[in-house]
Design a protein around this motif. Structure first.
Motif, mmCIF file in Angstrom:
data_model
loop_
_atom_site.group_PDB
_atom_site.id
_atom_site.type_symbol
_atom_site.label_atom_id
_atom_site.label_comp_id
_atom_site.label_asym_id
_atom_site.label_seq_id
_atom_site.Cartn_x
_atom_site.Cartn_y
_atom_site.Cartn_z
ATOM 1 N N ALA A 62 54.088 -37.805 19.344
ATOM 2 C CA ALA A 62 55.435 -39.007 19.659
ATOM 3 C C ALA A 62 56.168 -37.943 18.622
ATOM 4 C CB ALA A 62 55.274 -40.410 18.593
ATOM 5 N N ARG A 63 57.599 -38.327 18.756
ATOM 6 C CA ARG A 63 58.936 -37.780 18.825
ATOM 7 C C ARG A 63 59.178 -38.185 16.721
ATOM 8 N NH1 ARG A 63 62.139 -36.018 15.548
ATOM 9 N NH2 ARG A 63 64.138 -35.664 16.109
ATOM 10 N N GLU A 64 58.697 -39.697 16.812
ATOM 11 C CA GLU A 64 58.975 -39.589 15.924
ATOM 12 C C GLU A 64 57.889 -39.975 14.744
ATOM 13 O OE1 GLU A 64 58.539 -41.519 17.920
ATOM 14 O OE2 GLU A 64 61.237 -41.670 18.571
ATOM 15 N N GLY A 65 58.493 -39.253 13.649
ATOM 16 C CA GLY A 65 56.996 -38.692 12.478
ATOM 17 C C GLY A 65 57.559 -37.480 12.098
ATOM 18 N N ARG A 66 57.021 -37.209 11.350
ATOM 19 C CA ARG A 66 57.076 -36.148 10.268
ATOM 20 C C ARG A 66 57.862 -34.599 10.650
ATOM 21 N NH1 ARG A 66 53.713 -33.175 5.056
ATOM 22 N NH2 ARG A 66 52.133 -33.543 6.941
ATOM 23 N N LEU A 67 58.679 -33.678 10.147
ATOM 24 C CA LEU A 67 58.997 -33.077 11.297
ATOM 25 C C LEU A 67 59.291 -32.111 10.180
ATOM 26 C CD1 LEU A 67 60.397 -31.379 13.831
ATOM 27 C CD2 LEU A 67 62.730 -32.148 13.094
#
Length: 243
Positions: free
Chosen positions: A159-164
């Motif tokens: 998913a795009r959301e999360g730790r970057l």
């Protein structure tokens, strides 16, 4: 009022314009247009335009043809308020040329790069003479995530959301950083190359992807989520004698 219908790869957008001002917008399925009748009964619609990047099913075609106002189908024969230099106008998506027109209407006599980060990322260039020179197409955010999953044996769908992170520390963060940072670097690279050739270049960012308005790219000058709709409204007015 003008009814603007933009049918994309993922969703359909229907907007009402009073002159150049957007007064309402509805997001709907690109397979049904369930809100069309209600929207038309809510506002005094005078004329309409439809642009689509997908083949429409019979139900939607019947819905559109049953509208009791003049309907303009955007195609390669539609009169445009700019010069179209694309070599294959029959293959040019209506959303692409509309985005260029929407930007040029706001800043005539300027060289403009329009970046539309939706299902695909498109890069459109219209010059200061009002000549649409063309553009490029590359995979969008979700398409990149899905491709890594579908065309490999073991990489998961992330998913795009999360730790970057700048450098991934596990498979999840490696994929997320690769996709998101890769898009940022790609977009920055296009801007840098174009600004080298056109120092006074204006840059617009538009699109429906979450990435579009959640980016750290500093060279974006204008962010306009409704650029395509504004461009379609301009095309409709132009074809009805409003120069």
């Amino acid at each position: 009022m003008n009814l603007i219908i933009d049918i994309g790869n993922t969703v359909a957008k229907m907007a009402l314009f009073d002159g150049a001002t957007m007064v309402d917008i509805v997001y709907d399925s690109n397979q049904s247009l369930n809100s069309l009748r209600e929207l038309c009964s809510k506002y005094p619609v005078d004329k309409a335009i439809v642009a689509t990047v997908i083949d429409l099913n019979e139900s939607i075609i019947n819905q559109l043809n049953s509208l009791d106002v003049p309907l303009l189908w955007l195609n390669s024969q539609t009169k445009l308020p700019v010069i179209n230099l694309y070599e294959t106008p029959d293959t040019l998506g209506g959303d692409r040329i509309a985005a260029a027109i929407g930007a040029y209407e706001q800043f005539p006599d300027k060289n403009i790069l329009i970046i539309d980060a939706g299902t695909c990322i498109t890069y459109e260039f219209i010059d200061a003479k009002g000549q649409y020179q063309g553009g490029n197409i590359s995979p969008g955010l979700q398409m990149r995530f899905k491709a890594l999953n579908q065309f490999t044996g073991r990489l998961p769908l992330i998913a795009r959301e999360g730790r970057l992170l700048s450098i991934g520390k596990d498979t999840e963060t490696a994929i997320r950083a690769g996709v998101v940072k890769g898009m940022e670097y790609e977009i920055s690279g296009y801007i840098e190359a174009m600004k080298h050739k056109y120092p006074e270049l204006l840059v617009f960012l538009t699109g429906g992807d979450d990435f579009s308005f959640d980016t750290n790219i500093k060279s974006i000058i204008f962010a306009d989520r409704f650029l395509v709709l504004k461009g379609l409204n301009r095309i409709l007015n132009y074809n009805n004698g409003r120069i």
